[in-house]
Structure formats: C-alpha cells, structure tokens
Design a protein around this motif. Structure first.
Motif, PDB file in Angstrom:
ATOM      1  N   ARG B  31       0.824  -1.210  -0.085  1.00 45.71           N
ATOM      2  CA  ARG B  31       0.042  -0.196  -0.135  1.00 45.71           C
ATOM      3  C   ARG B  31       0.947   1.206  -0.032  1.00 45.71           C
ATOM      4  NH1 ARG B  31      -3.922   1.819   4.952  1.00 45.71           N
ATOM      5  NH2 ARG B  31      -2.646   3.570   5.214  1.00 45.71           N
ATOM      6  N   ARG B  32       0.448   2.445  -0.725  1.00 44.06           N
ATOM      7  CA  ARG B  32       1.147   3.389  -0.727  1.00 44.06           C
ATOM      8  C   ARG B  32       0.251   4.730  -0.623  1.00 44.06           C
ATOM      9  NH1 ARG B  32       6.537   5.465  -2.022  1.00 44.06           N
ATOM     10  NH2 ARG B  32       7.821   3.727  -1.713  1.00 44.06           N
ATOM     11  N   ASP B  33       0.685   5.470   0.296  1.00 36.10           N
ATOM     12  CA  ASP B  33      -0.101   6.721   0.463  1.00 36.10           C
ATOM     13  C   ASP B  33       0.461   7.690  -0.199  1.00 36.10           C
ATOM     14  OD1 ASP B  33      -0.995   4.742   2.589  1.00 36.10           O
ATOM     15  OD2 ASP B  33      -2.368   6.169   3.163  1.00 36.10           O
ATOM     16  N   ASN B  34      -0.140   8.912  -0.645  1.00 39.58           N
ATOM     17  CA  ASN B  34       0.221  10.195  -0.985  1.00 39.58           C
ATOM     18  C   ASN B  34      -0.001  11.216   0.336  1.00 39.58           C
ATOM     19  OD1 ASN B  34       1.060  12.853  -1.740  1.00 39.58           O
ATOM     20  ND2 ASN B  34       0.477  12.489  -3.820  1.00 39.58           N
ATOM     21  N   GLY B  38      -3.471  12.623  -0.012  1.00 38.24           N
ATOM     22  CA  GLY B  38      -4.343  11.488   0.865  1.00 38.24           C
ATOM     23  C   GLY B  38      -4.459  10.330  -0.217  1.00 38.24           C
ATOM     24  N   ASP B  39      -4.288  10.417  -1.325  1.00 34.99           N
ATOM     25  CA  ASP B  39      -4.489   9.179  -2.396  1.00 34.99           C
ATOM     26  C   ASP B  39      -4.018   8.038  -1.685  1.00 34.99           C
ATOM     27  OD1 ASP B  39      -5.915  10.755  -3.932  1.00 34.99           O
ATOM     28  OD2 ASP B  39      -4.624  10.623  -5.734  1.00 34.99           O
ATOM     29  N   ARG B  40      -4.718   6.783  -1.692  1.00 36.71           N
ATOM     30  CA  ARG B  40      -4.018   5.697  -1.323  1.00 36.71           C
ATOM     31  C   ARG B  40      -4.488   4.329  -2.328  1.00 36.71           C
ATOM     32  NH1 ARG B  40      -7.019   4.383   3.992  1.00 36.71           N
ATOM     33  NH2 ARG B  40      -5.932   6.184   4.793  1.00 36.71           N
ATOM     34  N   VAL B  41      -3.160   3.746  -2.684  1.00 30.88           N
ATOM     35  CA  VAL B  41      -3.469   2.870  -3.493  1.00 30.88           C
ATOM     36  C   VAL B  41      -2.950   1.398  -2.944  1.00 30.88           C
ATOM     37  CG1 VAL B  41      -2.412   1.751  -5.686  1.00 30.88           C
ATOM     38  CG2 VAL B  41      -2.918   4.049  -5.604  1.00 30.88           C
ATOM     39  N   THR B  42      -3.687   0.529  -2.794  1.00 32.78           N
ATOM     40  CA  THR B  42      -3.275  -0.913  -2.570  1.00 32.78           C
ATOM     41  C   THR B  42      -3.175  -1.880  -3.774  1.00 32.78           C
ATOM     42  OG1 THR B  42      -4.583  -0.532  -0.575  1.00 32.78           O
ATOM     43  CG2 THR B  42      -3.568  -2.820  -0.964  1.00 32.78           C
ATOM     44  N   VAL B  43      -2.013  -2.790  -3.878  1.00 31.74           N
ATOM     45  CA  VAL B  43      -2.003  -3.718  -5.134  1.00 31.74           C
ATOM     46  C   VAL B  43      -1.678  -4.932  -4.740  1.00 31.74           C
ATOM     47  CG1 VAL B  43      -0.301  -3.925  -6.950  1.00 31.74           C
ATOM     48  CG2 VAL B  43      -0.931  -1.765  -6.538  1.00 31.74           C
ATOM     49  N   ASP B  44      -2.384  -6.022  -5.122  1.00 33.44           N
ATOM     50  CA  ASP B  44      -2.175  -7.359  -4.822  1.00 33.44           C
ATOM     51  C   ASP B  44      -1.689  -8.024  -5.982  1.00 33.44           C
ATOM     52  OD1 ASP B  44      -3.617  -6.855  -2.430  1.00 33.44           O
ATOM     53  OD2 ASP B  44      -5.286  -7.701  -3.138  1.00 33.44           O
ATOM     54  N   ILE B  45      -0.592  -8.856  -5.823  1.00 31.81           N
ATOM     55  CA  ILE B  45      -0.223  -9.663  -7.130  1.00 31.81           C
ATOM     56  C   ILE B  45       0.230 -10.956  -6.728  1.00 31.81           C
ATOM     57  CG2 ILE B  45       1.229  -7.587  -8.267  1.00 31.81           C
ATOM     58  CD1 ILE B  45       3.775  -8.420  -6.881  1.00 31.81           C
ATOM     59  N   ASP B 132       6.796  -1.485  -4.458  1.00 31.59           N
ATOM     60  CA  ASP B 132       6.969  -2.018  -3.139  1.00 31.59           C
ATOM     61  C   ASP B 132       6.449  -3.788  -3.163  1.00 31.59           C
ATOM     62  OD1 ASP B 132       7.718   0.197  -2.155  1.00 31.59           O
ATOM     63  OD2 ASP B 132       6.029   0.870  -1.103  1.00 31.59           O
ATOM     64  N   ALA B 133       5.522  -4.000  -4.000  1.00 29.61           N
ATOM     65  CA  ALA B 133       4.967  -5.553  -3.840  1.00 29.61           C
ATOM     66  C   ALA B 133       5.708  -6.175  -4.488  1.00 29.61           C
ATOM     67  CB  ALA B 133       3.552  -5.426  -4.586  1.00 29.61           C
ATOM     68  N   LEU B 134       6.805  -5.801  -5.761  1.00 28.97           N
ATOM     69  CA  LEU B 134       7.424  -6.529  -6.205  1.00 28.97           C
ATOM     70  C   LEU B 134       8.871  -6.466  -5.449  1.00 28.97           C
ATOM     71  CD1 LEU B 134       6.824  -5.400  -9.846  1.00 28.97           C
ATOM     72  CD2 LEU B 134       6.559  -7.555  -9.204  1.00 28.97           C
ATOM     73  N   SER B 135       9.067  -5.718  -4.408  1.00 30.74           N
ATOM     74  CA  SER B 135      10.470  -5.800  -3.986  1.00 30.74           C
ATOM     75  C   SER B 135      10.740  -6.850  -2.889  1.00 30.74           C
ATOM     76  CB  SER B 135      10.830  -4.526  -3.162  1.00 30.74           C
ATOM     77  OG  SER B 135       9.834  -4.480  -2.173  1.00 30.74           O
TER      78      SER B 135
END
Lengths: 406, 135
Positions: B31-34, B38-45, B132-135
């Motif tokens: 998850r990343r927040d700006n 306040g934008d927020r993105v969660t990525v599942d892979i 971040d998810a790929l790291s």
C-alpha cells in the motif's frame, strides 16, 4: 445600509486580475486569504522608509522599525481585546501551537492529560503527540457529531483531575462549525484545566473579545487573516506567559548572558528569539486594523447569504452532499461537500478550469476523514470580498464535473 | 487549460477499472499513500515461478488520474517482472513530462497531465505501490 461588497473587493488588487481569460473566483480563503492594499502599503512603507532591525539600533531607521513593530503588536492586541505585552509574534499559527506545546508542555508531568477533538487540524494534534513522546503526557479525544461539530456532550466524561489543557479549533477548517467556547471553558474550570483555541479559521471573520471568551491561550495565522505569510500570533494570560520557559534561545529573548548563566527577558520578548519577522508583523498589524474597521455585522450576514446560496445550489446537484452543519447557525463560511462518484481533487481541478479556486483533500484533518471514511472533501471557504458570482461560477463547475466525470 | 486534463481517454481508462478489486490469495501486497493529497493505492499481485506477475488487482482511494493509471498499469502488468514494470514506468514518466521521449500506450493518454505538476504524483502512485509489492 447593506454591506458594500464592491467597496471591499476594490481594496484587493488580485480580485481584478484576469487569469487565462477568466476572473479570479477565490474561494480558498481557509488556506490563505488575499491581502488588501492597506496591508501591502504598510509592508511597503516599512521596507522603503523604515527597514532596519528592531529593539537594537539607536539610529532613526531602527527607531522607526521598532515603533512600527510595536504598533503592530498593539493593533493585534486591540483586535483581540487584550494588552500588547500579552501578544507574542511567531512564525505562524503552527509555530504558536508548537511554542505552547514545548514551553507550557515542559511544565506538565508524566500522566498529565491534554484533551483534543477529532476534528483538529494536524497542527493541533502532532505537537501534542511529540510532547507525549517527550514528556509522557496522555492525549484524550472528544468525538465529533455526524454534522461535523465537536460533541460537547461527551466532554465532561473525558475530563479528569489530570486534564491540564483542552485545545480545540475555535472554528473547524473542514466543517465551519464554531465551538461553544463558554461550555468548554466551564467544563475546563471544573477540573482546573486551561483552554487553548486554535483561531486560524475564526480570526479572518472579525475582531475577537478574548476576555469575554475566558480562554487561556489563543493562536491564529497572519496569512489567513489578510496579512502576510510567515507571521502568527500567540496570546496567553500574562501569568501563564510569565511562568513559561523560552521555546528558542538567541538574541532579544535574554535578560543577561554570561557563560555561567543566562536570564530570560520578560514576555513577550522571551518568546521572540532572534530577529522577528518584522515586515510580516507590520503587515499583520495593518490587517488587524483593516478588520477592525470593517462592518462585521454586515460582512457576516453577507457571508451567510453566500453559504445559503451555495447550499441551495448544491442541493440541486445530484449526488452532492454537505459535510458539516446543514444550517446557518453557529457556523462560519467554510463549507465542505462531496460529489458522489467524483473524487474531491477532480472536482477542484475542474473548478480551476472555471477560474474557481477551492481546496480539496483531507485538509490536514486525517483523523476526521477516517472517522467518516471519507477520501476527502471539496472545501469552499469564503471571505467578505466574495460575492454571488463566485458561488455561481463554483456551482457551474460542480455541475460540469458531475456531468463529465462520472 | 485545466478543462483539457480530463480528456476522454483518461476518463475511459478510469471507468474501465481494469484490475480493480482484491486477489483472493496474493503472493504479495503493498500500500502506498500520498501524504500530500491522501490518495491511497493498494496493489495485490500473484507471481509465477519466475517472478513475473501472473495476476494483479488494485484498490484505489484516490482521484480519477490515480484510478486511470492503476487501470492502465493493470492492463499491461501481467507477464512482467520488476524490470519490466520499471520499463513501463518510463512511459508514465515520459507522458507526464518528467522524462524526455515518447510514451508508449496506454500511458500516452496521460500527456495532458504534463501541464499539471501538482497532479503528476497521482499518476505515479500505482507504480510506487507495485514496486513495493515486487520488492
């Protein structure tokens, strides 16, 4: 006589600008207000006829500068109904709260408690969290009602004999709700707590009678109150200022310095280390004088007419919802709303293309956004120089966003 | 002009919601927040045995630009590894004017954002979360 908006607008040069072919519809006053000629002239006069450091020199320019700086302090004091020596100039409202958190905070003991509300700006949360980490104090939080007011019914149950300070926004920067200061002060007195108000959103709407409010600390920002950037105000009761240690050390704030020991100057100089923001302070003095001369009965009625106009217009837009008090009672002209299916930033960006400046997002009040599970709001914050054409332009932009972005 | 920012292609990408949602059993999530907006993105892979993305989903609590970018990214992420995602990030950076060169599709659609510096992070936030998810 009705409030003469045109006469007020004429004093703000930026309002007659045309930017990219559009007039300026400035409805972001809650972030930073515009500046009248009286303020610009005062700063220019200092910079061109009296620029020098204050409190140190014996030459004529230094005396002019010192006079202008201290006159500004007197103007701010008159605006708040208090004595000039009770006014501390700071770098801003945030700086003023940090000063209290550091200095008054250093007098608190581990286990002492500070009471904040759920709608506070981050500037009235984070300094206290930093104090908690430093000094082991505890923070309590008054919740907010569904219409965006501090829920004062919950206040008594949160007070303890260890509560030393209640620090609240006088007017919410998100919902525009004004807090019932009398109720807060009465509750605070029941446990011997002090009261601080963050007046950032209240000061731009006219003189404040601090003795009548009965609070202990008051802070506000210059740039939101028609003054320059880089200046803010802390007022505190004289006995509190006397008891408080300095926040920063340096020139001007001392009595006598030796390598063995240094003594402090009396307030307010004790809290004004180094060369202060002289020009901005003089500008703020002029802003306070300008505000004291305005017809605030007329201005407030005018502001509330605009709020009603805005609410009526939003009500007719499908999916537009006000976040905050629905009526005109006990509020100031800061109105937040959501537009279903359109993110607040996209509303604000669309409004910019109509020449309308608003703020969108969390408004530095993330705990409040979390409480209501909001991505953010679009905030319309008005000043006496706004008029119906600003609201009309805004409503046109919101309708456009509703039509094109969802 | 700002009214040209929300061109049809960007709005269409956002409305497509490609990859919107959650994965049932993701290999990784981030998850990343700006903090500014306040934008927020969660990525599942879900990754395959070679470290390539086999499946991707995203949840965006953010503006239309952020939604459109997450949608565009999801549409071409499958089959790529971290280096492959870093490569297509250049397209987003080029589209918003942070790098020189021509942006490939689908990120070419974000060219109007180049004139709006304050909104460029909105386009890049999904890349940050995926990195971040790929790291």
């Amino acid at each position: 006589m009705s409030f003469n908006v045109q006469a007020v607008r004429g004093q703000f040069p930026i309002l007659s600008e045309i930017i990219d072919g559009r007039p300026v519809h400035y409805l972001d006053n809650g972030a930073s207000a515009q500046t009248p000629l009286a303020v610009l002239d005062a700063v220019r006069t200092y910079e061109t006829t009296g620029r020098a450091n204050v409190l140190r020199g014996v030459h004529r320019l230094a005396e002019r500068a010192t006079d202008a700086y201290e006159n500004a302090r007197a103007e701010v004091a008159a605006f708040l109904g208090v004595g000039p020596m009770e006014i501390v100039f700071t770098g801003g409202c945030t700086a003023a709260i940090n000063l209290v958190a550091y200095s008054y905070g250093s007098l608190l003991k581990p286990g002492d408690r500070i009471l904040l509300s759920e709608l506070e700006h981050h500037s009235n949360i984070v300094p206290w969290q930093m104090l908690r980490a430093r000094a082991g104090i505890e923070i309590d939080m008054v919740p907010v009602t569904v219409d965006g007011r501090i829920d004062l019914e919950k206040l008594p149950g949160l007070l303890t004999p260890r509560t030393k300070l209640i620090s609240l926004a006088h007017v919410s920067n998100v919902t525009g709700a004004v807090v019932d200061v009398g109720a807060v002060v009465a509750a605070a007195r029941s446990v011997g707590a002090k009261v601080m108000l963050d007046g950032a959103q209240k000061a731009p709407h006219g003189p404040i009678d601090l003795p009548a409010l009965g609070v202990d600390f008051y802070v506000f920002a210059g740039h939101k109150a028609y003054g320059p950037n880089g200046i803010g105000v802390l007022w505190a009761r004289p006995e509190l200022l006397d008891a408080m240690p300095p926040f920063m050390g340096g020139g001007s704030m001392i009595g006598r310095v030796t390598f063995a020991e240094t003594t402090w100057a009396p307030p307010p100089r004790r809290f004004e280390a180094g060369t202060p923001p002289i020009g901005p302070a003089i500008g703020l003095g002029a802003a306070c004088k300008w505000m004291r001369a305005l017809d605030w009965t007329g201005a407030h009625a005018h502001e509330m007419t605009m709020v009603q106009h805005l609410m009526d217009g939003l009500q007719k837009i499908d999916g537009a919802r006000i976040f905050g008090p629905a009526g005109l009672q006990n509020r100031y002209p800061v109105v937040s709303f959501m537009l279903d299916g359109v993110h607040p930033h996209d509303v604000a960006q669309t409004l910019d293309s109509f020449g309308v400046a608003v703020r969108a997002g969390h408004h530095c009040a993330q705990p409040l956004m979390d409480r209501f599970d909001l991505d953010g709001t679009t905030r319309v914050s008005m000043a006496p120089y706004n008029d119906g054409s600003d609201i009309d332009a805004l409503l046109t932009g919101v309708r456009h966003a509703a039509k094109t972005l969802r | 002009m700002s009214d040209q920012l929300y061109q049809d292609r960007i709005v269409a990408l956002a409305k497509a919601k490609t990859g919107a949602g959650k994965l049932e059993s993701p290999t990784k999530s981030a998850r990343r927040d700006n903090p500014l907006c306040g934008d927020r993105v969660t990525v599942d892979i879900r990754l395959d045995g070679q470290g390539k993305i086999a499946e991707i989903a995203h949840q965006v609590r953010g503006c239309l630009l952020c939604q459109a970018s997450a949608s565009a990214l999801s549409s071409i992420a499958v089959g790529r590894d971290a280096a492959g995602i870093a490569d297509i990030r250049h397209d987003a950076e080029r589209a918003v004017g942070r790098e020189t060169g021509e942006a490939r599709e689908p990120f070419a659609a974000f060219a109007p954002v180049a004139a709006h510096k304050s909104r460029q992070e909105c386009v890049l936030l999904p890349f940050e979360a995926l990195k971040d998810a790929l790291s």
